[in-house]
Enzyme design. Structure first.
Site, PDB file in Angstrom:
ATOM      1  N   LYS A  14      39.468  31.939  47.606  1.00 51.70           N
ATOM      2  CA  LYS A  14      39.457  31.076  46.414  1.00 51.70           C
ATOM      3  C   LYS A  14      40.804  31.062  45.698  1.00 51.70           C
ATOM      4  O   LYS A  14      41.304  30.020  45.317  1.00 51.70           O
ATOM      5  CB  LYS A  14      38.419  31.562  45.387  1.00 51.70           C
ATOM      6  CG  LYS A  14      37.008  31.647  45.883  1.00 51.70           C
ATOM      7  CD  LYS A  14      36.075  32.161  44.785  1.00 51.70           C
ATOM      8  CE  LYS A  14      36.336  33.585  44.328  1.00 51.70           C
ATOM      9  NZ  LYS A  14      35.886  34.643  45.258  1.00 51.70           N
ATOM     10  N   ARG A 128      43.576  43.264  53.272  1.00 45.65           N
ATOM     11  CA  ARG A 128      44.233  43.168  51.971  1.00 45.65           C
ATOM     12  C   ARG A 128      44.420  44.565  51.366  1.00 45.65           C
ATOM     13  O   ARG A 128      45.416  44.839  50.701  1.00 45.65           O
ATOM     14  CB  ARG A 128      43.381  42.296  51.039  1.00 45.65           C
ATOM     15  CG  ARG A 128      44.058  41.988  49.730  1.00 45.65           C
ATOM     16  CD  ARG A 128      43.331  40.897  48.976  1.00 45.65           C
ATOM     17  NE  ARG A 128      42.136  41.403  48.304  1.00 45.65           N
ATOM     18  CZ  ARG A 128      41.263  40.626  47.653  1.00 45.65           C
ATOM     19  NH1 ARG A 128      41.434  39.325  47.614  1.00 45.65           N
ATOM     20  NH2 ARG A 128      40.218  41.155  47.061  1.00 45.65           N
ATOM     21  N   ARG A 134      44.886  47.110  46.407  1.00 45.36           N
ATOM     22  CA  ARG A 134      44.069  46.900  45.216  1.00 45.36           C
ATOM     23  C   ARG A 134      43.011  47.991  45.115  1.00 45.36           C
ATOM     24  O   ARG A 134      42.368  48.318  46.107  1.00 45.36           O
ATOM     25  CB  ARG A 134      43.403  45.519  45.301  1.00 45.36           C
ATOM     26  CG  ARG A 134      43.762  44.627  44.143  1.00 45.36           C
ATOM     27  CD  ARG A 134      43.209  43.260  44.338  1.00 45.36           C
ATOM     28  NE  ARG A 134      41.747  43.217  44.156  1.00 45.36           N
ATOM     29  CZ  ARG A 134      41.060  42.076  44.100  1.00 45.36           C
ATOM     30  NH1 ARG A 134      41.681  40.925  44.209  1.00 45.36           N
ATOM     31  NH2 ARG A 134      39.757  42.094  43.934  1.00 45.36           N
TER      32      ARG A 134
HETATM   33  P1  ADP Z   1      37.001  39.445  44.421  1.00 47.88           P
HETATM   34  O1  ADP Z   1      36.343  38.105  44.331  1.00 47.88           O
HETATM   35  O2  ADP Z   1      37.883  39.592  45.619  1.00 47.88           O
HETATM   36  O3  ADP Z   1      36.058  40.602  44.292  1.00 47.88           O
HETATM   37  P2  ADP Z   1      38.222  39.004  41.779  1.00 47.88           P
HETATM   38  O4  ADP Z   1      39.661  39.152  41.504  1.00 47.88           O
HETATM   39  O5  ADP Z   1      37.631  37.650  41.607  1.00 47.88           O
HETATM   40  O6  ADP Z   1      38.028  39.581  43.231  1.00 47.88           O
HETATM   41  O7  ADP Z   1      37.385  40.010  40.842  1.00 47.88           O
HETATM   42  C1  ADP Z   1      37.677  41.391  40.813  1.00 47.88           C
HETATM   43  C2  ADP Z   1      36.680  42.109  39.902  1.00 47.88           C
HETATM   44  O8  ADP Z   1      36.830  41.617  38.548  1.00 47.88           O
HETATM   45  C3  ADP Z   1      35.199  41.890  40.208  1.00 47.88           C
HETATM   46  O9  ADP Z   1      34.719  42.777  41.207  1.00 47.88           O
HETATM   47  C4  ADP Z   1      34.566  42.170  38.838  1.00 47.88           C
HETATM   48  O10 ADP Z   1      34.486  43.550  38.560  1.00 47.88           O
HETATM   49  C5  ADP Z   1      35.575  41.554  37.883  1.00 47.88           C
HETATM   50  N1  ADP Z   1      35.265  40.128  37.585  1.00 47.88           N
HETATM   51  C6  ADP Z   1      36.016  39.045  37.906  1.00 47.88           C
HETATM   52  N2  ADP Z   1      35.424  37.905  37.498  1.00 47.88           N
HETATM   53  C7  ADP Z   1      34.256  38.279  36.908  1.00 47.88           C
HETATM   54  C8  ADP Z   1      33.185  37.569  36.297  1.00 47.88           C
HETATM   55  N3  ADP Z   1      33.173  36.233  36.204  1.00 47.88           N
HETATM   56  N4  ADP Z   1      32.145  38.295  35.800  1.00 47.88           N
HETATM   57  C9  ADP Z   1      32.128  39.622  35.854  1.00 47.88           C
HETATM   58  N5  ADP Z   1      33.098  40.357  36.421  1.00 47.88           N
HETATM   59  C10 ADP Z   1      34.152  39.702  36.945  1.00 47.88           C
END
Ligand code: ADP
Length: 188
Positions: A14, A128, A134
């Site tokens: 995404k 990754r 990360r």
């Molecule tokens: P990924 O989709 O690879 O897990 P993201 O960068 O989108 O990575 O999100 C990393 C973390 O940030 C999630 O595992 C969660 O803990 C938090 N997070 C991100 N967006 C949200 C959301 N909309 N609601 C709740 N937690 C979120």
């Protein structure tokens, strides 16, 4: 103006595709994950609240992320439109987003769902982990994030399907191949 939601499991690509659309259409990528990681790096109150959830691969509480988005989409750089990358991730977030948008007189035009098989996702996320290090790209957190996606976020795709806004695309292949699928559903 074009307002988009990019939805899909962790590792679906995404963020990569959102950046390409940001450059092509001059609309702003809003990644809740990036905003939260920046807060953790800064050690702000928000970061302190979010860190444990993120490291475990759990969702940060709805009230926290809803507040972030409510503020962010009012910023002047969102005037031409925005791509919500990683939000909404729960039904409560989706309903809150509807209220925030209607209060601002805004609407979502397309919800793009990136579909990628789970074994491919695990492979990408472990890759990754090696490259970017990360904190949440370890096997326990990855498994939990996939489970949370299936339980909490999949219902959100059903919600947008009912509004005829859902555009499912195949998230496998090269970045360029996926990008042309995104362009096809957006019409440019
Ligand atoms: P990924 O989709 O690879 O897990 P993201 O960068 O989108 O990575 O999100 C990393 C973390 O940030 C999630 O595992 C969660 O803990 C938090 N997070 C991100 N967006 C949200 C959301 N909309 N609601 C709740 N937690 C979120």
């Amino acid at each position: 103006m074009m307002n988009l939601i990019f939805i899909g499991p962790p590792g679906a690509g995404k963020g990569t595709q959102a950046k390409l659309v940001e450059d092509r259409l001059s609309i702003i990528q809003i990644s809740t994950g990036d905003i939260l990681r920046a807060a953790v790096a800064k050690g702000s109150d928000l970061g302190k609240k979010a860190k444990e959830y993120m490291d475990a691969g759990d969702l940060v509480p709805d009230s926290v992320v809803i507040g972030i988005i409510a503020e962010r989409i009012k910023e002047p750089d969102c005037e031409k439109g925005f791509i919500l990358d990683g939000f909404p991730r729960t039904m409560e977030q989706a309903r809150a987003l509807d209220e925030i948008l209607s209060a601002e007189g805004l609407d979502i035009h397309h919800v793009v769902e990136f579909v990628v098989p789970e074994d491919e996702l695990v492979k990408r996320l472990l890759g990754r982990a090696e490259q970017e290090g990360r904190a949440d790209d370890n096997i326990d957190s990855i498994k939990n994030r996939l489970k949370v996606f299936n339980e909490k976020t999949m219902p959100v795709t059903g919600y947008y399907k009912d509004t005829n806004k859902l555009r499912k695309i195949d998230g496998t292949g090269t970045v360029a191949e996926i990008s042309s699928r995104v362009q096809a559903v957006l019409g440019h």
